[in-house]
Design an enzyme around this catalytic site. Structure first.
Site, mmCIF file in Angstrom:
data_model
loop_
_atom_site.group_PDB
_atom_site.id
_atom_site.type_symbol
_atom_site.label_atom_id
_atom_site.label_comp_id
_atom_site.label_asym_id
_atom_site.label_seq_id
_atom_site.Cartn_x
_atom_site.Cartn_y
_atom_site.Cartn_z
ATOM 1 N N GLU A 33 37.860 0.197 -10.991
ATOM 2 C CA GLU A 33 38.939 1.174 -10.844
ATOM 3 C C GLU A 33 39.763 0.933 -9.588
ATOM 4 O O GLU A 33 40.984 1.091 -9.602
ATOM 5 C CB GLU A 33 38.376 2.604 -10.848
ATOM 6 C CG GLU A 33 37.787 3.050 -12.186
ATOM 7 C CD GLU A 33 38.811 3.049 -13.320
ATOM 8 O OE1 GLU A 33 40.026 3.004 -13.046
ATOM 9 O OE2 GLU A 33 38.387 3.090 -14.491
ATOM 10 N N TYR A 116 42.941 10.278 -9.582
ATOM 11 C CA TYR A 116 42.766 9.434 -10.764
ATOM 12 C C TYR A 116 41.390 8.761 -10.782
ATOM 13 O O TYR A 116 40.648 8.840 -11.769
ATOM 14 C CB TYR A 116 43.864 8.347 -10.853
ATOM 15 C CG TYR A 116 43.411 7.267 -11.787
ATOM 16 C CD1 TYR A 116 43.483 7.454 -13.162
ATOM 17 C CD2 TYR A 116 42.775 6.110 -11.312
ATOM 18 C CE1 TYR A 116 42.979 6.519 -14.044
ATOM 19 C CE2 TYR A 116 42.274 5.171 -12.182
ATOM 20 C CZ TYR A 116 42.380 5.377 -13.544
ATOM 21 O OH TYR A 116 41.859 4.469 -14.404
ATOM 22 N N ASP A 134 47.196 8.722 -15.100
ATOM 23 C CA ASP A 134 47.760 7.522 -14.498
ATOM 24 C C ASP A 134 49.141 7.274 -15.115
ATOM 25 O O ASP A 134 49.674 8.123 -15.829
ATOM 26 C CB ASP A 134 46.828 6.324 -14.721
ATOM 27 C CG ASP A 134 46.862 5.851 -16.162
ATOM 28 O OD1 ASP A 134 47.189 6.672 -17.050
ATOM 29 O OD2 ASP A 134 46.585 4.661 -16.409
#
Length: 356
Positions: A33, A116, A134
DNA sequence: AATCCGGGGTC
DNA sequence: GACCCAGGATT
């Protein structure tokens, strides 16, 4: 069928194979991520592979030298991600015995982990029903509900977040979050989305109104600043050179570069009298050769760098005072450098090889 | 609220 | 050239 279930159905039929989709290990999910923030899958994938190979566990990452982390990150950009990655790895290894926080709220406290990323990790690893928002989600939701609130304003952020919470699938948080992002990336693309074959085209408000290509709305970005970089590449006795690490605020923090003289416009006449230059020269004989006459334009998000490189050959039979900045030329490849410098190094060394 | 922080892909 | 990318931190 529900919005979320339609997306999940589409996802199960269309999802791409990715290494981080074969695990729920929070270390690997977290790593993926961070790497994928503002980064396309195709660009981030090789970095994910090299990081997991070099650092199989969070302990391996934690005990690494920061310079080694930056070197592996070289070329990916947004280097604060790498520094925060390393700091968080140390925190988790040393303070949390290597165990990641296991919910959204606690994940949010980690350096480099925002709304996020905390949502992504919590939903994927711990099945927590927190929605990711996102760039893909902004696009899908703004179109499906025909919302023209600018996404890069506090009002837009709040509005889309609240909508995302309502739409969240509480039975399959992991599948839903990945589904809406994959859907945005492959189907509901920025340009030329596949509305004709879209599984949501019977209920998409923007498609009905004909506003698909106008959404999402995003406020104009600020103007790009021009800067003029003049790099001096000392070549001392054909053996040594000098590099510095960038510190403080600004671009490329923590990366290395050659001595830099920044000037207004592309005026190079001031270089020879610049203190940085005269200090290197002292009274030694030297020869200075421009490497490129036309400036190389290196484009960043907010700056265009007009760059020239100058080879400064210095021969001095006397013993040099050991400078911390002086390194063996052949070791230059081992330091983390911005792409601009890396490209120069590659071209310079290939030129050296072919001319000798 | 606005700005900064990279590099690369796409049209 | 404009826009975008599995955003976050800082001011």
């Amino acid at each position: 069928m529900k919005f979320s279930k339609k997306l999940i159905t589409w996802y199960l039929q269309n999802k791409r194979a990715m290494p981080w989709r074969e695990t729920k290990n929070p270390y690997h999910i977290w790593l993926s991520e961070i790497i994928l923030q503002q980064t396309r899958v195709a660009q981030g994938l090789p970095y994910y592979l090299s990081f997991t190979k070099a650092f199989p566990t969070v302990f391996d990452l934690a005990k690494a030298e920061e310079e080694k982390v930056l070197k592996l990150w070289q070329g990916l950009g947004y280097y604060s991600r790498a520094r925060n990655l390393h700091a968080t790895a140390k925190y988790i290894a040393e303070e949390l015995n290597g165990v990641f926080p296991s919910n959204y709220k606690e994940l949010l406290t980690l350096k480099g982990v925002g709304d996020y990323t905390a949502s992504a990790i919590a939903s994927i690893c711990y099945n927590e029903a927190v929605p990711v928002v996102d760039g893909n989600v902004y696009r899908v939701l703004s179109r499906y509900f025909n919302i023209d609130t600018p996404i890069n304003t506090p009002k837009g952020v709040k509005e889309f977040k609240e909508l995302a919470i309502e739409l969240m699938d509480h039975e399959e948080p992991d599948a839903y979050n990945q589904a809406i992002m994959e859907f945005g990336a492959l189907q509901c693309k920025p340009k030329s989305p596949y509305c004709i074959i879209c599984p949501l085209n019977d209920s998409c408000m923007a498609l009905k109104k004909g506003t698909v290509d106008q959404l999402p709305v995003k406020l104009k970005k600020t103007k790009i600043k021009k800067r003029y970089f003049n790099y001096i590449i000392p070549v001392i006795n054909d053996t040594y050179t000098i590099i510095n690490q960038r510190t403080g605020n600004g671009i490329w923090q923590g990366l290395y570069e050659f001595p830099l003289i920044e000037s207004e416009k592309t005026d190079i006449d001031t270089i020879a009298s610049h203190s940085l230059f005269t200090k290197m020269i002292k009274d030694k004989p030297y020869d200075i050769i421009p490497h490129n006459n036309e400036p190389i334009v290196h484009k960043l998000s907010h700056q265009h760098l007009y760059t020239r490189f100058f080879i400064l050959k210095i021969d001095d039979e006397s013993v040099f005072e050991a400078s911390e900045e002086m390194i063996l030329m052949r070791d230059v490849h081992s330091y983390p450098v911005p792409i601009l410098i890396g490209n120069f190094i590659d071209s310079f060394f290939s030129k050296e090889l072919t001319s000798s």
